[in-house]
Scaffold this motif. Structure first.
Motif, PDB file in Angstrom:
ATOM      1  N   GLU A 176      -1.581  -2.432  11.257  1.00  0.00           N
ATOM      2  CA  GLU A 176      -2.831  -2.943  10.701  1.00  0.00           C
ATOM      3  C   GLU A 176      -2.625  -4.294  10.023  1.00  0.00           C
ATOM      4  O   GLU A 176      -3.107  -4.550   8.910  1.00  0.00           O
ATOM      5  CB  GLU A 176      -3.453  -1.923   9.735  1.00  0.00           C
ATOM      6  N   ASP A 177      -1.860  -5.147  10.710  1.00  0.00           N
ATOM      7  CA  ASP A 177      -1.587  -6.526  10.275  1.00  0.00           C
ATOM      8  C   ASP A 177      -0.756  -6.597   8.997  1.00  0.00           C
ATOM      9  O   ASP A 177      -0.727  -7.645   8.328  1.00  0.00           O
ATOM     10  CB  ASP A 177      -2.893  -7.308  10.069  1.00  0.00           C
ATOM     11  N   ARG A 178      -0.078  -5.529   8.646  1.00  0.00           N
ATOM     12  CA  ARG A 178       0.727  -5.502   7.437  1.00  0.00           C
ATOM     13  C   ARG A 178       2.165  -5.103   7.761  1.00  0.00           C
ATOM     14  O   ARG A 178       2.403  -4.232   8.609  1.00  0.00           O
ATOM     15  CB  ARG A 178       0.159  -4.500   6.422  1.00  0.00           C
ATOM     16  N   LEU A 179       3.101  -5.723   7.070  1.00  0.00           N
ATOM     17  CA  LEU A 179       4.488  -5.314   7.153  1.00  0.00           C
ATOM     18  C   LEU A 179       4.676  -4.123   6.229  1.00  0.00           C
ATOM     19  O   LEU A 179       4.343  -4.190   5.032  1.00  0.00           O
ATOM     20  CB  LEU A 179       5.399  -6.474   6.747  1.00  0.00           C
ATOM     21  N   LYS A 180       5.203  -3.013   6.765  1.00  0.00           N
ATOM     22  CA  LYS A 180       5.347  -1.766   6.010  1.00  0.00           C
ATOM     23  C   LYS A 180       6.822  -1.440   5.797  1.00  0.00           C
ATOM     24  O   LYS A 180       7.670  -1.778   6.628  1.00  0.00           O
ATOM     25  CB  LYS A 180       4.692  -0.609   6.774  1.00  0.00           C
ATOM     26  N   VAL A 181       7.103  -0.756   4.688  1.00  0.00           N
ATOM     27  CA  VAL A 181       8.457  -0.298   4.406  1.00  0.00           C
ATOM     28  C   VAL A 181       8.415   1.199   4.109  1.00  0.00           C
ATOM     29  O   VAL A 181       7.481   1.690   3.460  1.00  0.00           O
ATOM     30  CB  VAL A 181       9.080  -1.080   3.224  1.00  0.00           C
ATOM     31  N   LEU A 182       9.402   1.928   4.605  1.00  0.00           N
ATOM     32  CA  LEU A 182       9.440   3.388   4.444  1.00  0.00           C
ATOM     33  C   LEU A 182      10.166   3.739   3.142  1.00  0.00           C
ATOM     34  O   LEU A 182      11.295   3.300   2.909  1.00  0.00           O
ATOM     35  CB  LEU A 182      10.164   4.017   5.630  1.00  0.00           C
ATOM     36  N   LEU A 183       9.494   4.538   2.304  1.00  0.00           N
ATOM     37  CA  LEU A 183      10.043   4.926   1.009  1.00  0.00           C
ATOM     38  C   LEU A 183      10.051   6.446   0.859  1.00  0.00           C
ATOM     39  O   LEU A 183       9.298   7.158   1.529  1.00  0.00           O
ATOM     40  CB  LEU A 183       9.220   4.319  -0.130  1.00  0.00           C
ATOM     41  N   LEU A 184      10.897   6.915  -0.065  1.00  0.00           N
ATOM     42  CA  LEU A 184      11.036   8.342  -0.357  1.00  0.00           C
ATOM     43  C   LEU A 184      10.663   8.613  -1.813  1.00  0.00           C
ATOM     44  O   LEU A 184      11.047   7.856  -2.713  1.00  0.00           O
ATOM     45  CB  LEU A 184      12.479   8.793  -0.133  1.00  0.00           C
ATOM     46  N   ARG A 185       9.934   9.714  -2.054  1.00  0.00           N
ATOM     47  CA  ARG A 185       9.623  10.142  -3.414  1.00  0.00           C
ATOM     48  C   ARG A 185      10.469  11.363  -3.776  1.00  0.00           C
ATOM     49  O   ARG A 185      10.481  12.363  -3.063  1.00  0.00           O
ATOM     50  CB  ARG A 185       8.131  10.474  -3.549  1.00  0.00           C
ATOM     51  N   TRP A 186      11.164  11.267  -4.912  1.00  0.00           N
ATOM     52  CA  TRP A 186      12.077  12.325  -5.344  1.00  0.00           C
ATOM     53  C   TRP A 186      11.310  13.548  -5.836  1.00  0.00           C
ATOM     54  O   TRP A 186      10.224  13.427  -6.414  1.00  0.00           O
ATOM     55  CB  TRP A 186      12.992  11.803  -6.452  1.00  0.00           C
ATOM     56  N   GLY A 199       9.702  16.536  -7.749  1.00  0.00           N
ATOM     57  CA  GLY A 199       9.298  16.742  -9.128  1.00  0.00           C
ATOM     58  C   GLY A 199       9.074  15.466  -9.909  1.00  0.00           C
ATOM     59  O   GLY A 199       9.024  15.495 -11.140  1.00  0.00           O
ATOM     60  N   THR A 200       8.943  14.331  -9.235  1.00  0.00           N
ATOM     61  CA  THR A 200       8.752  13.046  -9.914  1.00  0.00           C
ATOM     62  C   THR A 200       7.722  12.214  -9.151  1.00  0.00           C
ATOM     63  O   THR A 200       7.307  12.557  -8.049  1.00  0.00           O
ATOM     64  CB  THR A 200      10.063  12.234  -9.981  1.00  0.00           C
ATOM     65  N   GLN A 201       7.372  11.088  -9.739  1.00  0.00           N
ATOM     66  CA  GLN A 201       6.610  10.047  -9.056  1.00  0.00           C
ATOM     67  C   GLN A 201       7.507   8.830  -8.806  1.00  0.00           C
ATOM     68  O   GLN A 201       7.015   7.710  -8.678  1.00  0.00           O
ATOM     69  CB  GLN A 201       5.389   9.653  -9.895  1.00  0.00           C
ATOM     70  N   THR A 259       4.743  -2.486  -3.146  1.00  0.00           N
ATOM     71  CA  THR A 259       5.573  -1.319  -3.436  1.00  0.00           C
ATOM     72  C   THR A 259       5.546  -1.010  -4.928  1.00  0.00           C
ATOM     73  O   THR A 259       5.351  -1.905  -5.753  1.00  0.00           O
ATOM     74  CB  THR A 259       7.026  -1.562  -2.998  1.00  0.00           C
ATOM     75  N   PRO A 260       5.755   0.253  -5.307  1.00  0.00           N
ATOM     76  CA  PRO A 260       5.839   0.581  -6.727  1.00  0.00           C
ATOM     77  C   PRO A 260       7.170   0.112  -7.305  1.00  0.00           C
ATOM     78  O   PRO A 260       8.029  -0.405  -6.585  1.00  0.00           O
ATOM     79  CB  PRO A 260       5.754   2.113  -6.718  1.00  0.00           C
ATOM     80  N   ALA A 261       7.323   0.281  -8.605  1.00  0.00           N
ATOM     81  CA  ALA A 261       8.625   0.028  -9.233  1.00  0.00           C
ATOM     82  C   ALA A 261       9.587   1.115  -8.751  1.00  0.00           C
ATOM     83  O   ALA A 261       9.381   2.296  -9.014  1.00  0.00           O
ATOM     84  CB  ALA A 261       8.493   0.045 -10.749  1.00  0.00           C
ATOM     85  N   LEU A 262      10.620   0.723  -8.034  1.00  0.00           N
ATOM     86  CA  LEU A 262      11.515   1.680  -7.398  1.00  0.00           C
ATOM     87  C   LEU A 262      12.727   1.987  -8.268  1.00  0.00           C
ATOM     88  O   LEU A 262      13.099   1.211  -9.156  1.00  0.00           O
ATOM     89  CB  LEU A 262      11.995   1.115  -6.050  1.00  0.00           C
ATOM     90  N   LEU A 263      13.345   3.135  -7.979  1.00  0.00           N
ATOM     91  CA  LEU A 263      14.600   3.482  -8.638  1.00  0.00           C
ATOM     92  C   LEU A 263      15.719   2.533  -8.200  1.00  0.00           C
ATOM     93  O   LEU A 263      15.621   1.848  -7.181  1.00  0.00           O
ATOM     94  CB  LEU A 263      14.996   4.921  -8.288  1.00  0.00           C
ATOM     95  N   PHE A 264      16.786   2.556  -8.989  1.00  0.00           N
ATOM     96  CA  PHE A 264      17.978   1.760  -8.711  1.00  0.00           C
ATOM     97  C   PHE A 264      17.586   0.273  -8.682  1.00  0.00           C
ATOM     98  O   PHE A 264      16.747  -0.144  -9.484  1.00  0.00           O
ATOM     99  CB  PHE A 264      18.648   2.224  -7.413  1.00  0.00           C
ATOM    100  N   ASP A 265      18.155  -0.490  -7.795  1.00  0.00           N
ATOM    101  CA  ASP A 265      17.789  -1.912  -7.642  1.00  0.00           C
ATOM    102  C   ASP A 265      17.053  -2.127  -6.329  1.00  0.00           C
ATOM    103  O   ASP A 265      17.188  -3.157  -5.686  1.00  0.00           O
ATOM    104  CB  ASP A 265      19.033  -2.796  -7.711  1.00  0.00           C
ATOM    105  N   HIS A 266      16.246  -1.156  -5.929  1.00  0.00           N
ATOM    106  CA  HIS A 266      15.698  -1.168  -4.583  1.00  0.00           C
ATOM    107  C   HIS A 266      14.575  -2.176  -4.377  1.00  0.00           C
ATOM    108  O   HIS A 266      14.377  -2.639  -3.245  1.00  0.00           O
ATOM    109  CB  HIS A 266      15.265   0.245  -4.192  1.00  0.00           C
ATOM    110  N   ASN A 267      13.849  -2.566  -5.433  1.00  0.00           N
ATOM    111  CA  ASN A 267      12.903  -3.671  -5.265  1.00  0.00           C
ATOM    112  C   ASN A 267      13.649  -4.966  -4.924  1.00  0.00           C
ATOM    113  O   ASN A 267      13.205  -5.746  -4.072  1.00  0.00           O
ATOM    114  CB  ASN A 267      12.062  -3.865  -6.525  1.00  0.00           C
ATOM    115  N   HIS A 268      14.765  -5.172  -5.590  1.00  0.00           N
ATOM    116  CA  HIS A 268      15.590  -6.346  -5.296  1.00  0.00           C
ATOM    117  C   HIS A 268      16.136  -6.292  -3.872  1.00  0.00           C
ATOM    118  O   HIS A 268      16.149  -7.310  -3.163  1.00  0.00           O
ATOM    119  CB  HIS A 268      16.738  -6.426  -6.300  1.00  0.00           C
ATOM    120  N   ILE A 269      16.568  -5.117  -3.432  1.00  0.00           N
ATOM    121  CA  ILE A 269      17.103  -4.972  -2.071  1.00  0.00           C
ATOM    122  C   ILE A 269      16.029  -5.305  -1.036  1.00  0.00           C
ATOM    123  O   ILE A 269      16.305  -5.995  -0.041  1.00  0.00           O
ATOM    124  CB  ILE A 269      17.661  -3.555  -1.867  1.00  0.00           C
TER     125      ILE A 269
END
Length: 249
Positions: free
Chosen positions: A29-39, A41-43, A144-154
């Motif tokens: 849909e004209d957007r670049l998408k990235v696949l993420l995982l939700r842990w 019992g958390t958001q 993207t949301p604020a991700l765990l670890f340094d994954h936004n930077h990655i």
């Protein structure tokens, strides 16, 4: 099988303190998408990834992890960076957020991560969580949301690498369906480059390269004039990539 992010001291079958992080990208849909995982019992969200088995090549580990998360074989995969800073993220914060899943004492004091990006057909992926996560989903790479670890930077570094490699990697035919229109191809380039391209110049450039075959069919059902469908001439595309002649910067 241990989860994607088991950075654990006692993970004996795996290489200690060495992990993978995979930026799995698609175009939809004209957007670049990235696949993420939700842990569980958390958001909290993060990239797919995981440890490398002691008897496993690093590329083979990346392909294994990608197949587990997407269900696909034969994925275009590119190693783009090694993340080896001593303080990559707040380890105490991670231990606290995930203590209900992993004993805080079992995390590595430090982990070096090999970054890969993968390009996949959105329609062919079956997003699949791992043992420690309960949701696997596509996100717009720009929201993207604020991700765990340094994954936004990655993700940021992966996008920079993708832009740099756009002129000499087969990005187009790994992210587009087999048949596409020139406006769809332009929107893919714009999504990757993060800027608007002039339609006339873009189409003139692409058609002059001799890498596209125009089909008899047109894209029907849109609000505007039905554009012709095209597909890549893969041999010519590969030749132009070797020449580095696909710059749009």
């Amino acid at each position: 099988m241990p989860p994607k992010k088991t950075i654990l001291r006692d993970a004996a079958p795996y290489l200690p303190e060495l992990t993978l992080d995979c930026v799995i990208l698609s175009f939809h849909e004209d957007r670049l998408k990235v696949l993420l995982l939700r842990w569980k019992g958390t958001q909290e969200w993060s990239l797919p990834g995981g440890p490398i088995q002691r008897n496993e090549a690093v590329d083979a580990a990346a392909n294994r992890i990608l197949k587990e998360r997407t269900g696909l074989d034969d994925i275009f995969l590119q190693q783009f960076h090694v993340f080896g800073e001593v303080e990559r993220y707040n380890r105490e914060e991670i231990r606290h957020k995930l203590k209900h899943l992993i004993d805080p004492d079992k995390w590595y004091e430090r982990a070096v991560s090999v970054g890969y990006y993968a390009l996949v057909d959105y329609t062919k992926v079956t997003p699949t969580p791992d043992a420690y996560t309960e949701q696997c989903a596509w996100w717009d790479v720009q929201h993207t949301p604020a991700l765990l670890f340094d994954h936004n930077h990655i993700i940021h570094v992966a996008r920079q690498a993708l832009r740099t490699q756009l002129s000499w990697q087969p990005i187009g035919y790994n992210l587009l369906p087999e048949q596409f229109t020139l406006p769809e191809l332009q929107r893919l380039y714009e999504a990757i480059l993060g800027k608007t391209l002039d339609p006339r110049n873009f189409q003139r450039k692409m058609l002059s390269l001799g890498i596209l075959e125009r089909l008899a069919e047109r894209r029907r059902g849109g609000a505007h004039k039905s554009p012709y469908l095209y597909r890549f001439k893969k041999e010519q595309y590969e030749l132009k990539l070797k020449e580095g002649n696909l710059f749009f910067t």
